[in-house]
Design a protein around this motif. Structure first.
Motif, PDB file in Angstrom:
ATOM      1  N   SER A 240       0.834  -1.191   0.000  1.00  0.00           N
ATOM      2  CA  SER A 240       0.000   0.000   0.000  1.00  0.00           C
ATOM      3  C   SER A 240       0.872   1.245   0.000  1.00  0.00           C
ATOM      4  CB  SER A 240      -0.904   0.032   1.243  1.00  0.00           C
ATOM      5  OG  SER A 240      -1.742  -1.098   1.305  1.00  0.00           O
ATOM      6  N   PHE A 241       0.425   2.279  -0.675  1.00  0.00           N
ATOM      7  CA  PHE A 241       1.135   3.549  -0.673  1.00  0.00           C
ATOM      8  C   PHE A 241       1.248   4.060   0.765  1.00  0.00           C
ATOM      9  CE2 PHE A 241       0.567   8.240  -0.694  1.00  0.00           C
ATOM     10  CZ  PHE A 241       1.846   8.566  -1.125  1.00  0.00           C
ATOM     11  N   PRO A 242       2.463   4.384   1.220  1.00  0.00           N
ATOM     12  CA  PRO A 242       2.678   4.697   2.648  1.00  0.00           C
ATOM     13  C   PRO A 242       2.343   6.135   3.015  1.00  0.00           C
ATOM     14  CG  PRO A 242       4.769   4.732   1.491  1.00  0.00           C
ATOM     15  CD  PRO A 242       3.729   4.304   0.472  1.00  0.00           C
ATOM     16  N   TYR A 243       1.123   6.561   2.794  1.00  0.00           N
ATOM     17  CA  TYR A 243       0.711   7.899   3.211  1.00  0.00           C
ATOM     18  C   TYR A 243       0.562   7.946   4.724  1.00  0.00           C
ATOM     19  CZ  TYR A 243      -2.220  12.037   3.787  1.00  0.00           C
ATOM     20  OH  TYR A 243      -2.735  13.247   4.173  1.00  0.00           O
ATOM     21  N   ASP A 244       1.116   8.959   5.361  1.00  0.00           N
ATOM     22  CA  ASP A 244       1.157   9.001   6.824  1.00  0.00           C
ATOM     23  C   ASP A 244       0.136   9.959   7.408  1.00  0.00           C
ATOM     24  OD1 ASP A 244       2.295  11.367   6.048  1.00  0.00           O
ATOM     25  OD2 ASP A 244       4.157  11.123   7.174  1.00  0.00           O
ATOM     26  N   GLY A 245      -0.987  10.151   6.729  1.00  0.00           N
ATOM     27  CA  GLY A 245      -2.044  10.994   7.290  1.00  0.00           C
ATOM     28  C   GLY A 245      -2.607  10.394   8.560  1.00  0.00           C
ATOM     29  N   PRO A 246      -3.195  11.245   9.403  1.00  0.00           N
ATOM     30  CA  PRO A 246      -3.711  10.752  10.685  1.00  0.00           C
ATOM     31  C   PRO A 246      -4.881   9.778  10.505  1.00  0.00           C
ATOM     32  CG  PRO A 246      -4.464  12.987  10.277  1.00  0.00           C
ATOM     33  CD  PRO A 246      -3.461  12.673   9.206  1.00  0.00           C
ATOM     34  N   VAL A 247      -4.858   8.720  11.294  1.00  0.00           N
ATOM     35  CA  VAL A 247      -5.942   7.737  11.318  1.00  0.00           C
ATOM     36  C   VAL A 247      -6.329   7.512  12.769  1.00  0.00           C
ATOM     37  CG1 VAL A 247      -6.658   5.395  10.736  1.00  0.00           C
ATOM     38  CG2 VAL A 247      -5.102   6.619   9.215  1.00  0.00           C
ATOM     39  N   PHE A 248      -7.577   7.730  13.090  1.00  0.00           N
ATOM     40  CA  PHE A 248      -7.993   7.624  14.496  1.00  0.00           C
ATOM     41  C   PHE A 248      -8.086   6.162  14.929  1.00  0.00           C
ATOM     42  CE2 PHE A 248     -11.545   7.088  17.520  1.00  0.00           C
ATOM     43  CZ  PHE A 248     -10.985   7.764  18.613  1.00  0.00           C
ATOM     44  N   ASN A 249      -7.353   5.840  16.000  1.00  0.00           N
ATOM     45  CA  ASN A 249      -7.483   4.549  16.686  1.00  0.00           C
ATOM     46  C   ASN A 249      -7.233   3.360  15.774  1.00  0.00           C
ATOM     47  OD1 ASN A 249      -7.899   3.103  19.049  1.00  0.00           O
ATOM     48  ND2 ASN A 249     -10.074   2.768  18.630  1.00  0.00           N
ATOM     49  N   PHE A 250      -6.230   3.475  14.888  1.00  0.00           N
ATOM     50  CA  PHE A 250      -5.933   2.365  13.940  1.00  0.00           C
ATOM     51  C   PHE A 250      -5.105   1.325  14.653  1.00  0.00           C
ATOM     52  CE2 PHE A 250      -3.293   0.479  10.532  1.00  0.00           C
ATOM     53  CZ  PHE A 250      -4.304  -0.077   9.799  1.00  0.00           C
TER      54      PHE A 250
END
Length: 250
Positions: A240-250
């Protein structure tokens, strides 16, 4: 290092039991039954872990299957529920649809349609029967890419994927499976050849090389290494493309 079949079998049975407790309490193990050693041993392990009432076998011939009696005998031996779904009409429709669309269908494409349809059937049966799909691959076959991507290579849990062919057979014998299920000559069911004819070397040679790094035949060693390198991607999740945007409670 010697293979402690009693310990490994006990640990595997407990692992399956614990996995279901965490990922599907009360669910059933759904497994494609071909009559070969892997599905036979995997089914026997699931019966030992969950009880025969929580294991469902699915037989999926593509038209006529010359050895389907072995699959039926395995189901009877274990005393598990089973369904038979013939995939021929679906296979023919997919094959003909692809042929009409693209013109030329490669032999490898033709062979891989069936296992991918079978996996669709397994998940359909599983969803309708409170199930979890059992992957039946072993380490030896995975090592050289002898599986179909998104066909027999997938499932929800995999009891045998870290065991070589010889080790899988040892577990089967330890669980009391008759020789007809454990020692049946492995045939892929796709092109009519045995696994070892297709590979060009025996599983005994492959298993020894995997566990010890020893293979006296240089040509065979190079072929094993070539296949392993070319097919390692099958053993990983797709990237998967490693985008580091915020993800809640991943």
């Amino acid at each position: 290092m010697s293979f402690d079949v009693a310990k490994v079998t006990k640990d595997m049975v407990l692992w399956v039991r614990d996995w279901f407790s965490a990922n599907g309490p009360g669910c059933n193990a759904v497994i494609g039954i071909s009559g070969g050693k892997d599905s036979s041993v995997a089914a026997a392990v699931c019966v030992e872990a969950l009880g025969k009432d929580r294991v469902i076998g699915v037989l999926m011939p593509n038209g006529e299957q010359h050895d389907i009696d072995v699959a039926k005998a395995l189901v009877a031996h274990l005393g598990i529920r089973s369904f038979e779904v013939n995939i021929k009409d679906t296979y023919d429709a997919v094959y003909e649809g692809v042929r009409q669309a693209v013109g030329t269908v490669s032999e490898q494409t033709r062979q891989n349609i069936a296992p991918r349809i079978r996996m669709t059937v397994l998940y359909a049966v599983s969803q309708s029967n409170n199930g979890r799909v059992t992957n039946t691959c072993n380490l030896s076959e995975d090592w050289v890419g002898y599986s179909t991507r998104y066909g027999d290579s997938v499932g929800d849990f995999s009891p045998l994927s870290m065991l070589t062919v010889q080790e899988v057979k040892a577990v089967g014998r330890y669980l009391g499976l008759p020789s007809e299920f454990v020692d049946k000559v492995p045939i892929d069911g796709l092109c009519g050849k045995t696994d070892e004819d297709n590979l060009g070397f025996t599983y005994a040679v492959l298993d020894r090389y995997i566990r010890t790094g020893i293979c006296e035949d240089e040509a065979v060693r190079k072929e094993i290494d070539r296949r392993h390198k070319a097919n390692k991607f099958k053993l990983s999740m797709f990237p998967s493309f490693p985008y580091d945007g915020p993800v809640f409670n991943f």
